[in-house]
Design an enzyme around this catalytic site. Structure first.
Site, PDB file in Angstrom:
ATOM      1  N   LYS A  12      14.097 -35.514  29.747  1.00 25.33           N
ATOM      2  CA  LYS A  12      12.795 -36.085  29.423  1.00 25.33           C
ATOM      3  C   LYS A  12      12.732 -36.407  27.920  1.00 25.33           C
ATOM      4  CE  LYS A  12      11.854 -35.140  33.721  1.00 25.33           C
ATOM      5  NZ  LYS A  12      13.151 -35.041  34.358  1.00 25.33           N
TER       6      LYS A  12
HETATM    7  C1  LIG Z   1       9.781 -36.976  39.405  1.00 23.21           C
HETATM    8  C2  LIG Z   1      10.186 -35.552  39.146  1.00 23.21           C
HETATM    9  N1  LIG Z   1       9.430 -34.549  39.628  1.00 23.21           N
HETATM   10  C3  LIG Z   1       9.733 -33.263  39.414  1.00 23.21           C
HETATM   11  C4  LIG Z   1      10.851 -32.908  38.699  1.00 23.21           C
HETATM   12  C5  LIG Z   1      11.167 -31.457  38.490  1.00 23.21           C
HETATM   13  O1  LIG Z   1      11.106 -31.148  37.140  1.00 23.21           O
HETATM   14  P1  LIG Z   1      11.806 -29.817  36.575  1.00 23.21           P
HETATM   15  O2  LIG Z   1      13.261 -30.120  36.443  1.00 23.21           O
HETATM   16  O3  LIG Z   1      11.144 -29.603  35.240  1.00 23.21           O
HETATM   17  O4  LIG Z   1      11.526 -28.726  37.530  1.00 23.21           O
HETATM   18  C6  LIG Z   1      11.665 -33.903  38.175  1.00 23.21           C
HETATM   19  C7  LIG Z   1      12.865 -33.534  37.412  1.00 23.21           C
HETATM   20  O5  LIG Z   1      13.579 -34.292  36.896  1.00 23.21           O
HETATM   21  C8  LIG Z   1      11.328 -35.259  38.393  1.00 23.21           C
HETATM   22  O6  LIG Z   1      12.089 -36.256  37.925  1.00 23.21           O
END
Ligand SMILES: Cc1ncc(COP(=O)(O)O)c(C=O)c1O
Length: 395
Positions: free
Chosen positions: A208
């Site tokens: 990110k």
């Molecule tokens: C669209 C989306 N939702 C949820 C997530 C989950 O995020 P995290 O890796 O912080 O748990 C991601 C992770 O890349 C994502 O791209």
């Protein structure tokens, strides 16, 4: 015709693992690279040396900073965005026997959390240009299935069509949870992603724009939901009690103090990081005009933050995409797929009996999408090279 760039990439600060398999002296153009600087290191070091490592003042400072930046009353820091989405569903009381409408094209966490609370995802096809939940498809889904919540995703940092999604969900009296994992700073009509629905969820994973390693944030303007999220995130502890009291069986989904200190420091750079990504994206858009690869499209009156720069290969090239990604890597260019056709993953295909043809737009987009390098570290010369090498692959 894409002009051949002058390729002069030296090994600079490249971890050994990334140099392996590359010709001598060639460095990898990374898909992304977090913007970690001296002040970030100092912030983390200071906390580590303080000995106060969890759930203290730094987490609160980071929460306040994100709440201010996004423009919401409550921000609750959690260990990642998957935890944020999970808590969002729990806080809204979504559980066994419920259904939740969710975008078909996303990272698996978006749908997995629905299953993890005992509910069932009802997938919604996407728009061919923005890759986001199609309001028309949502309307069709809500017309035939009762759902407890709607979960659009701001895919790759481009905003979903929130006015239309809210209007449709509102007609059916269903709350909207925004998966804004990739969309801190994304705007539509001057309003930030994560503030349209009743709850918004962000990620600070290293892919990110800003990162805390792992990390997430749940935001809401509803004080009751804010309190519920805090209780669930921290073992069921009553956040208002002066003497510790536990009022529910909660989880431990907390962010650490050193991650929060890093997050606050990173947030100060977010404007700069987004600006650079938008400049890079505009430059890629221009370079791709001379190729058969289609650049991504953002909604009108929006501010796309390009968490990923995902373009579309010509349909006939799609079967070669994996080979192409491997070949580009061997040439020193790291690319990847966009994200996943969730109904066609092994788990959801078996669970829902989905087949190719059920989500025609996702069927078309998912195999053609390719994510190109984007980060503050990316140079103009490297961008030229990415497009030159990519276009050679599809000629
Ligand atoms: C669209 C989306 N939702 C949820 C997530 C989950 O995020 P995290 O890796 O912080 O748990 C991601 C992770 O890349 C994502 O791209």
């Amino acid at each position: 015709m894409v002009r051949a760039p002058n390729i002069q990439r030296a090994i600079r600060n490249q971890p050994r693992t990334y140099r392996r398999a590359l010709p001598e002296g060639v460095r990898l153009i990374r898909l992304t690279m977090p913007s970690i600087e001296e002040d970030d290191l100092r912030a983390v070091r200071e906390v580590l040396l303080s000995g106060l490592l969890v759930q203290g003042a730094r987490v609160e400072t980071f929460e306040r900073a994100v709440a201010r930046y996004v423009g919401v009353d409550h921000a609750v820091a959690v260990s990642n965005c998957t935890a944020a989405l999970h808590l969002a569903l729990l806080a809204l009381g979504v559980g066994r026997g419920d259904r939740v409408a969710v975008a078909a094209y996303s990272w698996p966490a978006t749908a997995n959390v629905i299953v993890l609370v005992g509910a069932e995802p009802v997938f919604v096809d996407i728009e061919p240009d923005t890759f986001n939940m199609s309001p028309l498809a949502l309307k069709e889904v809500l017309g035939r299935t009762a759902v407890r919540a709607v979960m659009p995703v701001h895919t790759f940092g481009g905003p979903a069509d929130m006015p239309r999604i809210l209007e449709i969900a509102g007609r059916f009296g269903v709350p909207v949870i925004e998966d804004a994992a990739c969309a801190l700073g994304t705007e539509l009509n001057g309003r930030k992603a994560g503030t349209w629905g009743v709850i918004g969820c962000f990620s600070f994973h290293p892919r990110k724009a800003i990162t805390t390693g792992e990390g997430g944030m749940v935001v809401t303007n509803d004080p009751k939901l804010g309190r519920k999220l805090r209780i669930l995130r921290n073992h069921g502890l009553d956040p208002a009690a002066t003497f510790p009291d536990f009022i529910e069986a909660g989880y431990n989904l907390r962010l650490t103090e050193f991650q929060a200190a890093l997050g606050t420091c990173q947030l100060n750079k977010l404007g700069r990081i987004i600006s650079k990504r938008r400049v890079d994206a505009a430059r890629y858009d221009g370079l791709l005009k001379d190729t058969r690869v289609n650049p991504p499209v953002a909604l009108r009156d929006s501010r796309h933050v390009y968490q990923s720069y995902v373009s579309l290969l010509p349909a006939e090239v799609a079967p070669r995409r994996s080979k192409m990604i491997a070949e580009l890597k061997s040439q020193g260019i790291e690319t990847s797929i966009g994200t996943y056709h969730l109904p066609l993953t092994t788990f959801y295909r078996a669970r829902g009996g989905y087949r190719a043809g059920d989500f025609p737009v996702t069927d078309d987009i998912a195999p053609r999408a390719i994510s190109l390098p984007i980060s503050e570290a990316l140079t103009r010369e490297e961008q030229d090279e990415v497009i030159f090498m990519l276009s050679r692959q599809i000629e």
